[in-house]
Motif scaffolding. Structure first.
Motif, PDB file in Angstrom:
ATOM      1  N   LYS A 131       0.723  -1.250   0.108  1.00 60.75           N
ATOM      2  CA  LYS A 131       0.035  -0.020   0.169  1.00 60.75           C
ATOM      3  C   LYS A 131       0.813   1.275  -0.072  1.00 60.75           C
ATOM      4  N   LEU A 132       0.690   2.134  -0.816  1.00 59.56           N
ATOM      5  CA  LEU A 132       1.469   3.366  -0.996  1.00 59.56           C
ATOM      6  C   LEU A 132       0.582   4.423  -0.176  1.00 59.56           C
ATOM      7  N   PRO A 133       1.571   5.156   0.640  1.00 54.59           N
ATOM      8  CA  PRO A 133       1.238   6.099   1.480  1.00 54.59           C
ATOM      9  C   PRO A 133       0.459   7.358   0.899  1.00 54.59           C
ATOM     10  N   GLU A 134       0.982   7.956  -0.283  1.00 53.70           N
ATOM     11  CA  GLU A 134       0.493   9.065  -0.662  1.00 53.70           C
ATOM     12  C   GLU A 134       0.256  10.392   0.106  1.00 53.70           C
ATOM     13  N   THR A 135       1.279  10.488   0.955  1.00 56.76           N
ATOM     14  CA  THR A 135       1.110  11.786   1.844  1.00 56.76           C
ATOM     15  C   THR A 135       2.512  12.507   1.613  1.00 56.76           C
ATOM     16  N   GLY A 136       2.937  12.341   0.498  1.00 53.65           N
ATOM     17  CA  GLY A 136       4.053  13.409   0.181  1.00 53.65           C
ATOM     18  C   GLY A 136       3.508  14.445  -1.250  1.00 53.65           C
TER      19      GLY A 136
END
Length: 383
Positions: A131-136
């Motif tokens: 799962k990719l966090p995608e927080t950046g």
């Protein structure tokens, strides 16, 4: 990051040629205008240069790949084959949006979901993550699916380039900044002649004229998505800003905007301050139908009410008729560039335009009517 890139610059319909000319002046190669966009070859350092300098483009898209996509499997595999990990870091956010036209795959949400899934599969494999966090930082993916061919791009701009940062408050029916800049450029104004907008509203046309006269890059006072991207050369944004500021002119200019509404004039003055051109533009409460000037030459560039939203059609026709009289009373050296969607504009204004150019203000189809004085034809490039 590879040095040989392809960029796509979407434009409002009718502005493709102007945007292409801007790209050529900025030294871009292989410039190809198409309907609604311009393609060009570029280097990574050109991404900041275009975002900062373009006046008539809507955004700058980095083209990543193009492939046949007649079904969902082809769309998935074609997307997954692209080197997303070279561009998007492990924490990068990568939402997807786009459009489909004349293709077997025509449901935009389904195409968005397939592309998202394919990019996630590629990045997950590259970074060893389920799962990719995608927080950046934001890496907005855009796709175009036309005639069963998919084009995948990254949006380097963020909010559209027409959002220069100076128009915090608008008035009714504002004109998009990119279209206002196009009107100024099409009038052949280069900072030498007196310049007037007698229906100035929130001041957009006069402010864009001041930016053009000063040769000030319109994107210097805002930020862009790609400023947070790691694969762009360090210092590229500062270098592009320095280059843009080195090209600015110093001079005194006669740029004037008038409007019958005192509130609009107040907003226009505030917008000029935010744009840093308050010393170059004068705004006054004035009735356009009584517009007079003694100067032997000058340029009128304006966007009067259309009769669709602000004024009723009959009122608009009366306004055009009276403004036509005001224009005919000016000295012979004045030209007029006027944007209107009114189908009977020329009849009510009292004269056929020397030239007309089809443009769009939002979704409203308009004409830019170009006039020289007293039957003197409007000549391309005439000062």
């Amino acid at each position: 990051m590879m040095e040989h890139l392809e960029l796509a610059v979407p434009t409002l319909f009718g502005l493709e040629g102007l945007a292409a000319e801007e790209l050529r002046r900025l030294g871009l190669t292989d410039v190809r205008p198409e309907n609604g966009r311009v393609l060009c070859g570029a280097r990574a350092a050109d991404i900041p240069r275009l975002n900062l300098n373009l006046r008539t483009g809507e955004r700058v898209l980095l083209v990543l790949g193009s492939f046949p996509a007649g079904d969902f499997d082809a769309l998935f595999e074609g997307t997954r084959a692209l080197p997303w990990e070279d561009l998007i870091p492990r924490n990068g956010a990568f939402p997807v949006k786009g459009h489909c036209l004349n293709s077997a795959l025509h449901a935009v949400p389904a195409c968005q979901a397939i592309i998202k899934k394919a990019v996630a599969a590629r990045l997950g494999g590259a970074y060893g993550l389920d799962k990719l966090p995608e927080t950046g930082p934001l890496y907005q993916i855009q796709f175009s699916l036309m005639k069963d061919t998919a084009v995948l791009m990254l949006d380097t701009t963020g909010p559209g380039l027409h959002k220069r940062g100076y128009r915090a408050v608008g008035v009714t029916a504002p004109l998009r900044e990119t279209l206002a800049a196009a009107m100024v450029l099409l009038s052949k104004y280069r900072g030498r002649d007196p310049f007037c907008d007698p229906f100035c509203g929130s001041g957009t046309i006069a402010i864009e004229a001041a930016l053009i006269a000063k040769n000030r890059a319109p994107g210097l006072d805002r930020s862009f998505s790609a400023q947070k991207w790691g694969f762009l050369p360090s210092g590229a944004w500062m270098d592009a800003a320095d280059e843009a500021m080195d090209r600015e002119f110093d001079g005194s200019y006669d740029i004037w905007g008038g409007d019958i509404d005192p509130k609009a004039v107040s907003i226009a003055r505030s917008n000029a301050e935010k744009a840093g051109v308050e010393d170059l533009v004068r705004f006054e409460v004035a009735d356009a139908l009584r517009f007079r000037r003694e100067a032997p030459y000058g340029r009128l560039v304006t966007n009067p009410p259309y009769g669709e939203r602000i004024l009723e059609k009959r009122e608009a026709e009366e306004l055009y008729r009276e403004f036509g009289r005001a224009f005919r009373s000016l000295p012979d050296g004045w030209t007029l560039s006027l944007l209107s969607s009114h189908t009977e504009f020329e009849r009510t204004f009292g004269r056929t335009a020397d030239k007309r150019r089809k443009l769009y203000n939002g979704m409203i189809k308009c004409d830019l009517f170009l006039y020289g004085k007293r039957g003197v034809r409007y000549e391309k490039g005439k000062k």
